[in-house]
Write a protein that holds these residues in place. Structure first.
Motif, PDB file in Angstrom:
ATOM      1  N   ARG A   1      11.028  -2.629  -2.155  1.00 26.26           N
ATOM      2  CA  ARG A   1      10.471  -2.390  -3.492  1.00 26.26           C
ATOM      3  C   ARG A   1      10.119  -3.708  -4.180  1.00 26.26           C
ATOM      4  O   ARG A   1       9.174  -3.766  -4.967  1.00 26.26           O
ATOM      5  CB  ARG A   1      11.441  -1.553  -4.322  1.00 26.26           C
ATOM      6  CG  ARG A   1      11.486  -0.116  -3.798  1.00 26.26           C
ATOM      7  CD  ARG A   1      12.455   0.748  -4.529  1.00 26.26           C
ATOM      8  NE  ARG A   1      13.808   0.392  -4.066  1.00 26.26           N
ATOM      9  CZ  ARG A   1      14.894   0.506  -4.787  1.00 26.26           C
ATOM     10  NH1 ARG A   1      14.833   0.958  -6.009  1.00 26.26           N
ATOM     11  NH2 ARG A   1      16.049   0.177  -4.280  1.00 26.26           N
TER      12      ARG A   1
ATOM     13  N   HIS B   1       6.814  -4.661  -2.764  1.00 28.81           N
ATOM     14  CA  HIS B   1       5.808  -3.779  -3.373  1.00 28.81           C
ATOM     15  C   HIS B   1       5.477  -4.254  -4.793  1.00 28.81           C
ATOM     16  O   HIS B   1       4.299  -4.310  -5.173  1.00 28.81           O
ATOM     17  CB  HIS B   1       6.321  -2.341  -3.387  1.00 28.81           C
ATOM     18  CG  HIS B   1       5.337  -1.354  -3.910  1.00 28.81           C
ATOM     19  ND1 HIS B   1       4.274  -0.889  -3.171  1.00 28.81           N
ATOM     20  CD2 HIS B   1       5.242  -0.739  -5.119  1.00 28.81           C
ATOM     21  CE1 HIS B   1       3.576  -0.037  -3.884  1.00 28.81           C
ATOM     22  NE2 HIS B   1       4.143   0.068  -5.076  1.00 28.81           N
TER      23      HIS B   1
ATOM     24  N   THR C   1       0.815  -1.216   0.000  1.00 32.05           N
ATOM     25  CA  THR C   1       0.000   0.000   0.000  1.00 32.05           C
ATOM     26  C   THR C   1       0.847   1.265   0.000  1.00 32.05           C
ATOM     27  O   THR C   1       0.557   2.217  -0.733  1.00 32.05           O
ATOM     28  CB  THR C   1      -0.924   0.009   1.240  1.00 32.05           C
ATOM     29  OG1 THR C   1      -1.706  -1.185   1.233  1.00 32.05           O
ATOM     30  CG2 THR C   1      -1.828   1.205   1.244  1.00 32.05           C
TER      31      THR C   1
ATOM     32  N   HIS D   1       1.903  -5.914  -6.310  1.00 29.49           N
ATOM     33  CA  HIS D   1       1.214  -5.380  -7.492  1.00 29.49           C
ATOM     34  C   HIS D   1       1.352  -6.318  -8.687  1.00 29.49           C
ATOM     35  O   HIS D   1       1.163  -5.896  -9.839  1.00 29.49           O
ATOM     36  CB  HIS D   1       1.742  -3.979  -7.805  1.00 29.49           C
ATOM     37  CG  HIS D   1       1.329  -2.980  -6.769  1.00 29.49           C
ATOM     38  ND1 HIS D   1       0.160  -2.281  -6.836  1.00 29.49           N
ATOM     39  CD2 HIS D   1       1.920  -2.612  -5.602  1.00 29.49           C
ATOM     40  CE1 HIS D   1       0.045  -1.513  -5.783  1.00 29.49           C
ATOM     41  NE2 HIS D   1       1.094  -1.697  -5.011  1.00 29.49           N
TER      42      HIS D   1
ATOM     43  N   ASN E   1       9.002   3.437  -3.302  1.00 29.50           N
ATOM     44  CA  ASN E   1       9.684   4.203  -4.340  1.00 29.50           C
ATOM     45  C   ASN E   1       9.566   5.705  -4.103  1.00 29.50           C
ATOM     46  O   ASN E   1      10.315   6.481  -4.687  1.00 29.50           O
ATOM     47  CB  ASN E   1       9.119   3.856  -5.722  1.00 29.50           C
ATOM     48  CG  ASN E   1       9.418   2.427  -6.100  1.00 29.50           C
ATOM     49  OD1 ASN E   1      10.572   2.028  -6.143  1.00 29.50           O
ATOM     50  ND2 ASN E   1       8.376   1.641  -6.353  1.00 29.50           N
ATOM     51  N   GLU E   2       8.620   6.108  -3.268  1.00 27.51           N
ATOM     52  CA  GLU E   2       8.440   7.523  -2.945  1.00 27.51           C
ATOM     53  C   GLU E   2       9.247   7.844  -1.698  1.00 27.51           C
ATOM     54  O   GLU E   2       9.147   7.145  -0.698  1.00 27.51           O
ATOM     55  CB  GLU E   2       6.963   7.831  -2.721  1.00 27.51           C
ATOM     56  CG  GLU E   2       6.134   7.665  -3.966  1.00 27.51           C
ATOM     57  CD  GLU E   2       4.672   7.990  -3.739  1.00 27.51           C
ATOM     58  OE1 GLU E   2       4.363   8.704  -2.754  1.00 27.51           O
ATOM     59  OE2 GLU E   2       3.855   7.529  -4.540  1.00 27.51           O
TER      60      GLU E   2
ATOM     61  N   ASP F   1       4.030   2.999  -0.996  1.00 27.81           N
ATOM     62  CA  ASP F   1       5.055   2.815  -2.022  1.00 27.81           C
ATOM     63  C   ASP F   1       6.454   3.178  -1.512  1.00 27.81           C
ATOM     64  O   ASP F   1       6.712   4.338  -1.169  1.00 27.81           O
ATOM     65  CB  ASP F   1       4.716   3.668  -3.238  1.00 27.81           C
ATOM     66  CG  ASP F   1       5.568   3.362  -4.444  1.00 27.81           C
ATOM     67  OD1 ASP F   1       6.492   2.523  -4.338  1.00 27.81           O
ATOM     68  OD2 ASP F   1       5.310   3.949  -5.517  1.00 27.81           O
TER      69      ASP F   1
END
Length: 141
Positions: free
Chosen positions: A63, A66, A34, A70, A38-39, A36
């Protein structure tokens, strides 16, 4: 009759640990899926990467989780192939633990034969070094 009830409650108690680990893994999977990674600002930086500028064996794992959450296994493999390769082994060992608990068999004292554990440690160390060398850049996250 009381012995049967005691065995049932002992079996239930022994199953709680593997089920608790599965629940914790599910929560981690849901949170990382949920929020991320990557941010910037959501998770702390890897202390080894921060201190040395080199990747540790775990760099890219958030990551990777994550990406798997997905349903993007190709991206996950590109971020940390060792983490992706470990998942089937972790699921196998967890399943073996759960089955033993359901059968009422005692826990094993070791996760695996020491030779397998030493081989895994050697693999992690080689992976750690190679992913930081120029020819191993494809292993970097």
């Amino acid at each position: 009759m009381a012995d049967i009830g005691r065995r049932g409650s002992d079996r239930l108690r022994s199953v709680l640990a593997p089920l608790g680990v599965a629940a914790a893994a599910g929560v981690v999977f849901a949170v990382v899926g949920t929020i991320d990674p990557n941010e910037p600002g959501h998770y702390p930086t890897c202390p080894f990467l921060w201190a040395t500028g080199l990747y540790c064996p775990g760099c890219g794992t958030l990551r990777t989780i994550h990406a798997l959450a997905h349903l993007d296994p190709a991206a996950a493999l590109g971020l940390n192939p060792l983490a992706v390769a470990m998942i089937p082994f972790l699921v196998f060992w967890w399943g073996r633990w759960l089955v033993r608990a359901l059968q009422g068999r005692p826990r094993r004292t070791s996760l695996a034969h020491p030779a397998w554990l030493w081989a895994f440690l050697a693999l992690v160390l080689v992976y750690w070094v190679v992913r930081n060398l120029p020819f191993g850049a494809f292993l970097a996250p």
